[in-house]
Every structure is written in C-alpha cells, then in structure tokens.
Motif scaffolding. Structure first.
Motif, PDB file in Angstrom:
ATOM      1  N   GLU B 101       0.821  -1.201   0.000  1.00  0.00           N
ATOM      2  CA  GLU B 101       0.000   0.000   0.000  1.00  0.00           C
ATOM      3  C   GLU B 101       0.864   1.263   0.000  1.00  0.00           C
ATOM      4  OE1 GLU B 101      -4.199   0.758   1.986  1.00  0.00           O
ATOM      5  OE2 GLU B 101      -2.562   1.502   3.199  1.00  0.00           O
ATOM      6  N   PHE B 102       1.956   1.218   0.743  1.00  0.00           N
ATOM      7  CA  PHE B 102       2.826   2.393   0.829  1.00  0.00           C
ATOM      8  C   PHE B 102       3.409   2.720  -0.553  1.00  0.00           C
ATOM      9  CE2 PHE B 102       6.749   4.692   1.922  1.00  0.00           C
ATOM     10  CZ  PHE B 102       6.258   5.605   2.829  1.00  0.00           C
ATOM     11  N   GLN B 103       3.872   1.697  -1.255  1.00  0.00           N
ATOM     12  CA  GLN B 103       4.469   1.928  -2.578  1.00  0.00           C
ATOM     13  C   GLN B 103       3.450   2.478  -3.568  1.00  0.00           C
ATOM     14  OE1 GLN B 103       6.276  -1.867  -3.489  1.00  0.00           O
ATOM     15  NE2 GLN B 103       8.249  -1.206  -2.691  1.00  0.00           N
ATOM     16  N   THR B 104       2.218   1.959  -3.501  1.00  0.00           N
ATOM     17  CA  THR B 104       1.230   2.446  -4.459  1.00  0.00           C
ATOM     18  C   THR B 104       0.713   3.828  -4.063  1.00  0.00           C
ATOM     19  OG1 THR B 104      -0.378   1.029  -3.343  1.00  0.00           O
ATOM     20  CG2 THR B 104       0.512   0.230  -5.409  1.00  0.00           C
ATOM     21  N   HIS B 105       0.704   4.122  -2.772  1.00  0.00           N
ATOM     22  CA  HIS B 105       0.408   5.497  -2.354  1.00  0.00           C
ATOM     23  C   HIS B 105       1.492   6.440  -2.884  1.00  0.00           C
ATOM     24  CE1 HIS B 105      -2.964   4.492   0.159  1.00  0.00           C
ATOM     25  NE2 HIS B 105      -2.998   5.686   0.732  1.00  0.00           N
ATOM     26  N   PHE B 162      -8.096 -10.504   2.931  1.00  0.00           N
ATOM     27  CA  PHE B 162      -7.189 -10.379   4.076  1.00  0.00           C
ATOM     28  C   PHE B 162      -7.477  -9.092   4.851  1.00  0.00           C
ATOM     29  CE2 PHE B 162      -3.289  -8.711   5.988  1.00  0.00           C
ATOM     30  CZ  PHE B 162      -3.017  -9.736   6.892  1.00  0.00           C
ATOM     31  N   ILE B 163      -7.651  -7.985   4.131  1.00  0.00           N
ATOM     32  CA  ILE B 163      -7.871  -6.702   4.813  1.00  0.00           C
ATOM     33  C   ILE B 163      -9.171  -6.736   5.618  1.00  0.00           C
ATOM     34  CG2 ILE B 163      -8.302  -4.225   4.474  1.00  0.00           C
ATOM     35  CD1 ILE B 163      -6.476  -4.358   2.019  1.00  0.00           C
ATOM     36  N   SER B 164     -10.228  -7.313   5.025  1.00  0.00           N
ATOM     37  CA  SER B 164     -11.512  -7.259   5.726  1.00  0.00           C
ATOM     38  C   SER B 164     -11.531  -8.162   6.954  1.00  0.00           C
ATOM     39  CB  SER B 164     -12.649  -7.617   4.765  1.00  0.00           C
ATOM     40  OG  SER B 164     -12.439  -8.921   4.278  1.00  0.00           O
ATOM     41  N   ASN B 165     -10.625  -9.122   7.013  1.00  0.00           N
ATOM     42  CA  ASN B 165     -10.567  -9.985   8.200  1.00  0.00           C
ATOM     43  C   ASN B 165      -9.472  -9.582   9.174  1.00  0.00           C
ATOM     44  OD1 ASN B 165     -12.491 -12.433   8.017  1.00  0.00           O
ATOM     45  ND2 ASN B 165     -11.808 -12.005   5.939  1.00  0.00           N
ATOM     46  N   LEU B 166      -8.930  -8.402   8.956  1.00  0.00           N
ATOM     47  CA  LEU B 166      -7.811  -7.951   9.775  1.00  0.00           C
ATOM     48  C   LEU B 166      -8.340  -7.390  11.091  1.00  0.00           C
ATOM     49  CD1 LEU B 166      -4.778  -7.728   9.269  1.00  0.00           C
ATOM     50  CD2 LEU B 166      -5.168  -5.478   8.305  1.00  0.00           C
ATOM     51  N   ASN B 168      -7.703  -5.547  14.866  1.00  0.00           N
ATOM     52  CA  ASN B 168      -6.821  -4.463  15.311  1.00  0.00           C
ATOM     53  C   ASN B 168      -5.439  -4.955  15.695  1.00  0.00           C
ATOM     54  OD1 ASN B 168      -8.480  -2.317  14.956  1.00  0.00           O
ATOM     55  ND2 ASN B 168      -9.436  -2.513  16.988  1.00  0.00           N
ATOM     56  N   GLU B 169      -5.408  -6.080  16.409  1.00  0.00           N
ATOM     57  CA  GLU B 169      -4.094  -6.527  16.889  1.00  0.00           C
ATOM     58  C   GLU B 169      -3.218  -7.061  15.759  1.00  0.00           C
ATOM     59  OE1 GLU B 169      -7.012  -7.637  18.022  1.00  0.00           O
ATOM     60  OE2 GLU B 169      -7.027  -9.816  18.308  1.00  0.00           O
ATOM     61  N   ASN B 170      -3.835  -7.495  14.664  1.00  0.00           N
ATOM     62  CA  ASN B 170      -3.044  -8.046  13.559  1.00  0.00           C
ATOM     63  C   ASN B 170      -2.623  -7.014  12.527  1.00  0.00           C
ATOM     64  OD1 ASN B 170      -3.209 -10.561  14.655  1.00  0.00           O
ATOM     65  ND2 ASN B 170      -5.056 -11.098  13.525  1.00  0.00           N
ATOM     66  N   LEU B 171      -3.021  -5.784  12.713  1.00  0.00           N
ATOM     67  CA  LEU B 171      -2.644  -4.723  11.789  1.00  0.00           C
ATOM     68  C   LEU B 171      -1.120  -4.677  11.678  1.00  0.00           C
ATOM     69  CD1 LEU B 171      -4.446  -2.566  10.410  1.00  0.00           C
ATOM     70  CD2 LEU B 171      -3.851  -1.039  12.279  1.00  0.00           C
ATOM     71  N   PRO B 172      -0.561  -4.631  10.457  1.00  0.00           N
ATOM     72  CA  PRO B 172       0.902  -4.578  10.357  1.00  0.00           C
ATOM     73  C   PRO B 172       1.500  -3.426  11.167  1.00  0.00           C
ATOM     74  CG  PRO B 172      -0.048  -5.008   8.211  1.00  0.00           C
ATOM     75  CD  PRO B 172      -1.198  -4.719   9.138  1.00  0.00           C
ATOM     76  N   LEU B 173       2.683  -3.673  11.660  1.00  0.00           N
ATOM     77  CA  LEU B 173       3.343  -2.766  12.599  1.00  0.00           C
ATOM     78  C   LEU B 173       3.391  -1.306  12.146  1.00  0.00           C
ATOM     79  CD1 LEU B 173       4.985  -2.641  15.234  1.00  0.00           C
ATOM     80  CD2 LEU B 173       7.016  -3.083  13.866  1.00  0.00           C
ATOM     81  N   GLU B 174       3.728  -1.088  10.874  1.00  0.00           N
ATOM     82  CA  GLU B 174       3.900   0.290  10.408  1.00  0.00           C
ATOM     83  C   GLU B 174       2.594   1.081  10.495  1.00  0.00           C
ATOM     84  OE1 GLU B 174       5.129  -2.317   8.865  1.00  0.00           O
ATOM     85  OE2 GLU B 174       7.218  -1.979   8.295  1.00  0.00           O
ATOM     86  N   ASP B 179      -0.048   5.176  12.765  1.00  0.00           N
ATOM     87  CA  ASP B 179      -1.438   5.346  13.172  1.00  0.00           C
ATOM     88  C   ASP B 179      -2.387   5.649  12.015  1.00  0.00           C
ATOM     89  OD1 ASP B 179      -3.446   5.315  15.079  1.00  0.00           O
ATOM     90  OD2 ASP B 179      -3.406   7.497  15.322  1.00  0.00           O
ATOM     91  N   TYR B 180      -2.520   4.694  11.117  1.00  0.00           N
ATOM     92  CA  TYR B 180      -3.559   4.785  10.089  1.00  0.00           C
ATOM     93  C   TYR B 180      -3.969   3.385   9.699  1.00  0.00           C
ATOM     94  CZ  TYR B 180      -0.156   3.828   6.295  1.00  0.00           C
ATOM     95  OH  TYR B 180       0.781   3.263   5.472  1.00  0.00           O
ATOM     96  N   GLU B 181      -4.941   3.270   8.819  1.00  0.00           N
ATOM     97  CA  GLU B 181      -5.464   1.951   8.478  1.00  0.00           C
ATOM     98  C   GLU B 181      -5.450   1.714   6.976  1.00  0.00           C
ATOM     99  OE1 GLU B 181      -9.210   1.306  10.372  1.00  0.00           O
ATOM    100  OE2 GLU B 181      -8.270   1.239  12.360  1.00  0.00           O
ATOM    101  N   PRO B 182      -5.338   0.439   6.584  1.00  0.00           N
ATOM    102  CA  PRO B 182      -5.302   0.151   5.148  1.00  0.00           C
ATOM    103  C   PRO B 182      -6.649   0.410   4.488  1.00  0.00           C
ATOM    104  CG  PRO B 182      -5.337  -1.896   6.396  1.00  0.00           C
ATOM    105  CD  PRO B 182      -5.196  -0.790   7.384  1.00  0.00           C
ATOM    106  N   GLU B 183      -6.608   0.765   3.214  1.00  0.00           N
ATOM    107  CA  GLU B 183      -7.855   0.910   2.462  1.00  0.00           C
ATOM    108  C   GLU B 183      -7.989  -0.273   1.518  1.00  0.00           C
ATOM    109  OE1 GLU B 183      -7.103   4.699   0.522  1.00  0.00           O
ATOM    110  OE2 GLU B 183      -6.299   3.670  -1.226  1.00  0.00           O
ATOM    111  N   LYS B 184      -9.102  -0.294   0.816  1.00  0.00           N
ATOM    112  CA  LYS B 184      -9.381  -1.406  -0.075  1.00  0.00           C
ATOM    113  C   LYS B 184      -8.358  -1.453  -1.215  1.00  0.00           C
ATOM    114  CE  LYS B 184     -13.325  -3.374  -2.256  1.00  0.00           C
ATOM    115  NZ  LYS B 184     -14.215  -3.137  -3.315  1.00  0.00           N
TER     116      LYS B 184
END
Lengths: 120, 829
Positions: B101-105, B162-166, B168-174, B179-184
């Motif tokens: 996600e970071f690279q595509t952002h 994967f994202i929809s079953n994520l 809070n505790e499994n959110l990747p470290l970065e 402090d943000y969340e992945p989008e679709k």
C-alpha cells in the motif's frame, strides 16, 4: 485485603474487556471497580495501577519470551532507548499502570462526590 | 467541591484516553501502541508457530494446498487460476500489506495522506508527471484482456479478503506506528505499481543536464564529452542490422539552450542489473543455464516476494512484485527468463509556448490549442487539502513550470501510453518455447528491458523489448521546442527490429545495462549505459567453455572492478611522486594501490583508496560542472565533516544541473589527450593545468583523507566497512533496517553493490530436461514484519555470497517434514 481483591478484579475483568475492546476499556474497569468496592481514597491509585500494570507486564513478558525479544529490541532502538528487553516491559507496565491508576483515582473521586455523602 | 473534582476527573480521563490514542509528533499513540493486547507487542512473531492445518477462505472455488518451506516461501497448489491468484493476493498481503500500500500510495502521489505535509513536494511531482494518468491509461487496455483482468481481480479480492478480516491486533506494525489503516485494494493499485517500477527504471533522463552542458561547453566539446555510446564494444546484440531508412539528424546549433529549468535532482546511474544465459554446449551439465541479478535500491521489506504458483495451467517459480499477480522473474518446467534495464531514454521534455497559462492555451505550429485541465486533490494528514491543476498538452502533462519566467515543460513519457505489461508476465509464466516468449514480449512496452531466455531444449536468447520511438540523431537528448507540431508525428520501432538474438554462435547471451547495439544498428537511441560490467561478464563467458553452477555463482559475486583495472594504471603513470608533500600519507596510500588485483573485496584496503581517488579526480577534473559553493580551499574540510558525520568521505559538491561524463570518456582523456582544456582548473587564472596536475591534486586529497581514516576510524579502512552497505527500511527507519554490511562490490563489478544499491535477487537456473534446478537469494526475507524472524532470514546468506537451493515442487506431497502445509477451503453457501 480489599485492595488485593480490587487489584485481582481489575486485572481479570480488564483482561476480559480488552479482548473485545481497546486499551481504554481497562481504564473504565478500574474506574467502575473503584466506585463499586473502593473504601477510601488512600489506596485508590494502587488498585488501578497494579490492576492494569501487572497483566500488561505479564502478557508482554510472555510475548517477549516466545518471540525471543525480536521486536521489543527494535522498538527500543527506534525510540533510542537502552536496548534491554526489561526496559520495554517496564515501560509497558508503567504506561498501563498510569492510565489504570488514573481510572481508579477518578473512580474514587466520583464515589466521594456521589456515593459517600456521609462526608467520611 | 467534590462534584467539581469528580467532573474534573472524568474530563481528565477523557483527555488522557484521547491523548493515549493520538499520534503526538513523531511518537505513535503511546498507550494504544504499548497496549500488549492490541499494540506493537502483538506483531512479535513467536519463534515456534502453531498454525491450523486447514483454513476457510471466502472467495475461492475449490480446495487448495499451500506448502511453506523452511524459509516461508509459499508454494500454492490450486485447482484453477482464479484460486491461484486469489491465494497469491491473500498470502502476499499477509506478509507485505503495508509495503504494497505504501508503494502504491507513493506512486499515486498520496504520501501526504500518511506522513503529512512534508511529502507535498514529492506528491505534487508524482501528480504532475502523470503517474496516476499513466496507470489509468494502462487500465483501459487491461480491461480489454480477460486473462490479465481476471488475474488482477482475483488477486485484488484475495488482498481485500485479508484486509476485511484484519483485526486491530493483527494490523501490520507500520500502520500502528504511523497510526492509520489500510484501504481497499484495487486493480488500479496494481497498475500504479508497474508505473512506480517504470519511474524507478526510467530515471536516467538527461534532457536538462545535456541542455545545460551544451550551453556551457558548445557543440564541439559537448560531443566529445557526451558522445553517442554505440562506439563501445560488447553491446547486448552485436551486428544487428534490420533494414530501415535513417532519419535526419538535429542541428545542435538549433537546440534551445535558454532558460534554467527548475527540475528535480538527477538520479545517479546506480540502478542496473545483469543477466546471461549459457548454451548447453558450454556448460558442464550440458543443459542451458540462465542467471539474473537485478540491482535496485536495497530495501526492507524486500522488493521481491518469492513464490511458486501451481495450477493445471501453470507451474512457475520465481519472484513477484508485492501488489502484482504472477511472477516477474523466474522459470517453469520449460523456460527460464530474467530481466535487466534497457537504460534507453524514453522521456522527452518540450518547452511549451503558452499564450495564457491560466486559460491553458498554447501555440503549436500555426494553431492555438487548448490544454486539458486535470484537477489533483492532495489530501494532507492534519492539514488542508491542496488543489493542483495540471495542464495536459498534446505532448503530455506540463510537469515543470516556472510562471515568473513563463517556462513550461511538457513531459512525453512512453510509460504514459496504454500498455499491459502484466500480460507479458502472465504469458511468460506459462510459456513453453521460444515462440511463446516472443509472443509474450510483444505486449511489453515500458520500462524497456533486456529479456534473457533459456529453455529445456537448450535454446538461449535475448531480446531488448520495449516501446521505442523512431528518432533522428540527437533527438530527445535536449529540451526541445514544444511549439513545433512535427513532434506529434511519432513512429515506433517494430518488435522485430528491437535488438535480439537466438542461439548465437558464441554460445551465450548477456546484458548488463550496456548499449543494446553497435554502430550497425540503423535506429538512433540515447540513454545512460554502463561500460564495464558487461565486458567482465562477456570475457568470463567467452573464456570458460564448460561452466558449472559454482562458476555462475562466482561470476555473480565477482568484485572485479574493470574501471579500476583500466583507470588506475593510467593514473599511477601520470602521478608525479617527486611532488609529494606529506610522504607519510602519500606513500602509505600509494603502497596500498601497488599490489592490488582490482578486486573490490570487502577485506581489502586498496579499493577504499582507489574509490576515493576516482571520486576526487572526477570532482577536480570536472570542476566545470561544480556548484558555485565549490571552494578549492574548503574542499577538504567539507569532506572531512561528512566523514565524521556519516563515515562517508564522499564529496559531492557538484552542481545538480550537470552530470559528469561517463567514466570511459574520462579514461580516454587521461590516456589520449592529457593536455585537453578540460584539465585546466577554473579556479586558477594564472596557470594552465594538465592531466598530471589533476592526478596529483586529487591524489593529494585522497592521501590526506586516507591518513585521517587510518587515524580516526579505528583502523578500519577496509572497503567493506568504508562502503558500509545498508538495506534500509522503506520508511527509512534505522531500527527496521539492516546493520551496515561489509559486502564489498562496485557499481562497475558484476557484484554491483554500493552503499545503498545492489542485487535485489540473485538467481541461477539450470534447465535440465528432467526439470529445472535453481538457486537464489534475497537481501531480506519473505515476511515484511520487522517482528518476524523471516524479515531478514536470507540477509546474512546474501551478504556472504551464499545461495539457497530453490524448492521447485512437482506436487504438494513432495515435501520435507519440517515444512508447513495448509489447506484452504471455500466457504460453501
């Protein structure tokens, strides 16, 4: 004895709430337990402090052992803290303790204001 | 009173909860982050993992098996292609979601949404050069091809599952840290990723520096210092002369040289790669061997994600780009392929003649045209949204503007054109023979690559494929006049005329970012090419007529620095030792060089001395191009401060408007024209310097610096320590990066490792008729989680030149005991 009961209750109940709710549910548990069972305010900080700090530290120690400290050391390096695993565990306990302690202290104040009308 | 206290208390709790949940400056939300139930602790991966044997995956159609080998490489065995790419997306997201996600952002110019205003300059540039537009254009074509579209959709669904079953505790470290969340995930993001690679690999544009240098030097010296490059030996494809008519050349006198263009810094030519294939007639085993090591900026999580993909239609192993379905570099039962960057210039800049910029009207030929406006909204975290209007002229987006000077540059970049590179890889994954390979390449446009090929029937080939314009001589090297309507008439070189060869007599094919052809090739091209690695590789392959796998590893790991072998004897011959001023330092430095075998090995001291000397020599020789801050007296002081600060004694005071001439030009001048005017220092008015003076002056600084390194750097002047290669985390966090690694190498050696760049994947495949055997290693590992052991599993092997034998499995049953097997089951309705 009452303090010990409160600590154990906060620890157990907050462990349950935190599996469903964010960290601040522990603050609410500490606050509610202190309202329900708090005797006087001289010990109210400690019930929340230990009630949250102990389970936070226990869980941190468990994770740290199972993962051989791989991440705790990196996080210490990230925030330029001394790279000893105990630092991360104590810091975790301390933050948990402080927010928990705040909850129980405020619980005591609420009890003072609304439930201890006899002025003790 | 008590009521007030209680109310105050409640407010205090709310404030503390709010603060404990908020990002404060660079700190993550403190309590949220430390909370061991949901915070960073949960990203610590247990060393001994328990995992379920079977797993329900909503979205797949049938049962699939995934084998994870000892390095965590997934081998997916699916019963159809849809499930295959769904699971590839799912598993890649599980290991690499944040990176994807970071690279595509970054590609889309959306970093401000994550890191705030400091990325505004970067984001604006991404929008103005048309990254998003290019990705949208690519989608247009992708939508027309059902094979690539269904692969992309299945992959995206896997990522999104994967994202929809994520939790809070499994959110990747970065995500927790920033402090943000992945989008679709969308297929647009996959298209953006390919444009991100295109930008990285097409960064060798020289339009502005060439224009500036032409203005500074005049056509005669310019042509001598920046010659066309097909005079070099050992091109990718020698003697390649398809029939075609030649275009007319530009008259350099007419190149527009007015204006100081406000463009970003020029990317130094660090990015490169090697690939080669050796015919079975020249290998020990009798089977063809293919090797590839793409050199990119070294980063963690690893750029590549290793994977095996198996379905009834495909059985392929290799490395994939996280965010893109399929395999980019790899092999199947029948063929193996690898890529290197073509390095050709496919970005042209035009100075547009705007009548009224705010209206968007500009002159072209006899007409006044109107540019289209594209509104770019840049959302800024913790700030106000910035609105930017980008004008799209007939020659591309107006990427760089200086309204005061009324200067507007349009960018015509071939990556803007609709293309579907994904289809090339989709077909290569399934290719059975040379014809399949040729057809797969026909869909490939940008960034141009040299595709090396080997198959199980002992054929080898190489093809430089990409979309390249037919151009007159010198076209595209300079900023050109955008009011000339003839620029719109474009023709492209057909695939059959792109340099290629199948089974050449010499028994091998190779490429290492050198020019693709020699002077027999009728089409004009320019670019940035490497002049040394290719010759070392070809010399080796020519000499050894029976190569083994070990030989191939040795060649990929070779630190032989041909630049040093050619330049150093000349420099030593020109060095006048009678001029020595501080013999202790000067003798010491000289003695290191005298016995050197030109290997940039990590344990040697000589490469440190040579690399410093070569840098200093270039800085002093090309003082024509140094910035006005360049002060001969402070020169040494400046570099010394740098040395203290980051351990690197490199001086870079060059003016970023210019690029130094290629090393081969410098060597030729030292050798053949030691009295050339370029050797004269600009800062000395009364004397005329020649090559000898430049050589001594640069040696003097080298010796002094070297003396200081010996004195202050704890006696560790060895090349490995001095270069200090580091594999950096994508967000530049040191704690998540590697330590400095003493790996040696040089950008001019086959092991093209510098302090920041290097082989991002080393692969060797032997195409045996009974099935391929392969070896490979990544500078990192499978997991993107800094809290996982597999984040850097292979880093030490990579640094010490070891390879893993790759487990190309025939079926999900042929596994070793220690491996994990998971069955993925669909959810029945």
């Amino acid at each position: 004895m009452n303090l010990l009961i409160r600590i154990v209750l906060i620890a157990v109940l907050s462990a349950v709430t935190q599996t469903y709710f964010p960290w601040w549910s522990a603050v609410i548990v500490a606050l509610v337990i202190e309202i329900a069972l708090g005797k006087n305010n001289s010990t109210s900080f400690f019930s929340g402090f230990y009630g949250v700090a102990i389970p936070w530290m226990v869980l941190a120690i468990y994770i740290d052992n199972k993962s051989e400290s791989i991440l705790s050391i990196r996080i210490l390096e990230l925030f330029q803290l001394p790279q000893f695993r105990v630092v991360m565990i104590v810091l975790t306990g301390l933050i948990g303790g402080l927010v928990g302690g705040l909850g129980s202290v405020v619980g005591g104040w609420i009890k003072d204001a609304f439930l201890r009308s006899d002025g003790k | 009173m008590k009521v007030i206290k209680a109310v105050f208390g409640i407010v205090l709790v709310i404030v503390v909860v709010f603060l404990g949940n908020s990002k404060l400056g660079i700190l993550p939300p403190v309590a949220k982050f430390l909370d061991p139930y949901h915070g960073f602790w949960q990203n610590s991966e247990f060393v001994i993992q328990e995992s379920e044997d079977s797993f329900q995956l909503n979205g797949i159609r049938a049962n699939s098996k995934v084998v994870f080998d000892e390095r965590g490489v997934p081998h997916i065995f699916a019963s159809n292609d849809h499930d295959l790419y769904f699971i590839q997306g799912y598993l890649t997201a599980k290991d690499r979601l944040w990176q994807m996600e970071f690279q595509t952002h970054a590609a889309a110019g959306r970093l401000c949404e994550i890191v705030g205003e400091k990325a505004l300059g970067f984001d604006l540039e991404q929008r103005r050069i048309g990254m998003l537009w290019a990705a949208e254009n690519a989608l247009e074509l992708i939508y027309k091809d059902s094979a690539s579209l269904s692969a992309l959709n299945a992959y995206a669904n896997g990522v999104n599952y994967f994202i929809s079953n994520l939790s809070n505790e499994n959110l990747p470290l970065e995500y927790k840290l920033l402090d943000y969340e992945p989008e679709k995930w969308t297929i647009l993001k996959s298209a953006l990723l390919l444009k991100y690679m295109a930008k990285m690999l097409n960064g060798n544009e020289r339009d502005r520096p060439n224009t500036e240098a032409l203005k500074l030097l005049g056509p005669e010296i310019f042509n001598q210092l920046f010659p066309d490059q097909n005079y070099l030996t050992n091109p990718v494809v020698p003697d390649f002369a398809p029939d075609t008519a030649l275009g007319k050349g530009l008259n350099l006198e007419n190149v527009m040289t007015d204006g100081n263009w406000d463009m970003p810094e020029i990317q130094p030519h660090f990015v490169g790669s090697n690939n080669w294939a050796v015919s079975g007639s020249r290998t020990e085993s009798g089977s063809a061997i293919l090797c590839n090591d793409p050199h990119l900026g070294l980063s963690l999580p690893s750029i590549w994600y290793e994977i095996q993909l198996n379905s009834p239609n495909v059985n392929c192993y290799g490395v994939s780009l996280p965010g893109s379905p399929g395999i980019t570099i790899g092999f199947n039962d029948s063929i193996a392929w690898g890529v290197t960057n073509a390095g050709r210039d496919v970005k042209d800049y035009y100075a547009m003649d705007f009548v009224d910029y705010s209206e968007g009207t500009y002159r072209m030929g006899d007409e006044t045209l109107k540019a289209e406006k594209r509104i770019e909204e840049i959302k800024i975290r913790g700030g106000k949204t910035v609105i930017d209007t980008v004008l799209y002229s007939a020659l591309g987006p107006v990427a760089y503007t200086d309204k005061k000077k009324r200067q507007y540059l349009a960018l015509r970049w071939l990556a803007h054109d609709p293309s579907n590179e994904l289809l090339t890889f989709h077909m290569l994954n399934r290719a059975k023979n040379f014809n399949d390979y040729e057809e797969a390449l026909s869909y490939y446009q940008c960034p141009g690559q040299n595709f090396a090929y080997a198959d199980a029937k002992n054929n080898i080939a190489i093809w430089q494929q990409g979309k390249f314009k037919v151009m007159p001589k010198d076209y595209g090297r300079f900023i050109q006049d955008g009011s000339d309507a003839s620029h719109l008439e474009e023709k492209f070189i057909p695939q059959a005329h792109n340099p290629h060869m199948l089974n050449p007599e010499r028994g091998f094919v190779s490429s290492a970012n050198q020019p693709p052809t020699d002077s027999t090739y009728p089409y004009y091209y320019s670019g940035v090419f490497e002049e040394f690695r290719n010759r070392t590789i070809n010399n080796f392959l020519r000499k050894d007529s029976s190569v083994s796998i070990q030989d191939m590893m040795d060649l990929q790991l070779s630190n032989y620095n041909l630049l040093a072998a050619e330049a150093l004897p000349l420099m030593l011959k020109l060095l006048d030792t009678t001029k020595f001023q501080y013999p202790e330092n000067e003798r010491r430095a000289l003695n290191e060089l005298l016995e050197w075998n030109y290997n940039n090995s990590p344990e040697l001291i000589a490469p440190t001395v040579f690399e410093i000397w070569w840098d200093e020599l270039n800085n002093i020789l090309w003082d024509e191009f140094n910035s006005s801050d360049w002060d001969a007296d402070k020169y040494y002081l400046y570099s010394w401060e740098q040395l203290i600060k980051d351990g690197k004694a490199k001086v870079d005071m060059r003016d970023t408007r210019y690029v130094y001439p290629m090393s081969k030009v410098t060597i030729n001048l030292l050798k053949n024209e030691p009295n050339h005017i370029v050797f004269d220092h600009g800062s000395t008015n009364n004397s005329v310097e020649v090559a000898k003076d430049v050589v001594y002056d640069s040696f003097y600084w080298t010796a002094m610096k070297f003396g200081d390194i010996i004195k202050y750097k704890y006696n560790r002047p060895h090349w490995g320590f001095y270069q200090g290669t580091q594999v950096k985390h994508l967000a530049r966090l040191d704690a998540f990066s590697s330590k400095k690694l003493a790996v040696g190498g040089s950008q001019h050696a086959p092991n093209a490792t510098t302090s920041t760049h290097g082989p991002s994947w080393r692969m060797i495949v032997e195409m045996n008729s009974e099935g391929p055997k392969a070896w490979g290693v990544l500078p990192g590992g499978q997991s993107g989680n800094p809290g996982s052991k597999t984040y850097t599993t292979s880093l030490n092997s990579w640094a010490s030149g070891k390879y893993h034998e790759l487990n190309f499995l025939k079926s999900s049953d042929s596994i070793e005991e220690s491996w994990r097997v998971q069955t993925f089951k669909p959810i029945k309705e």
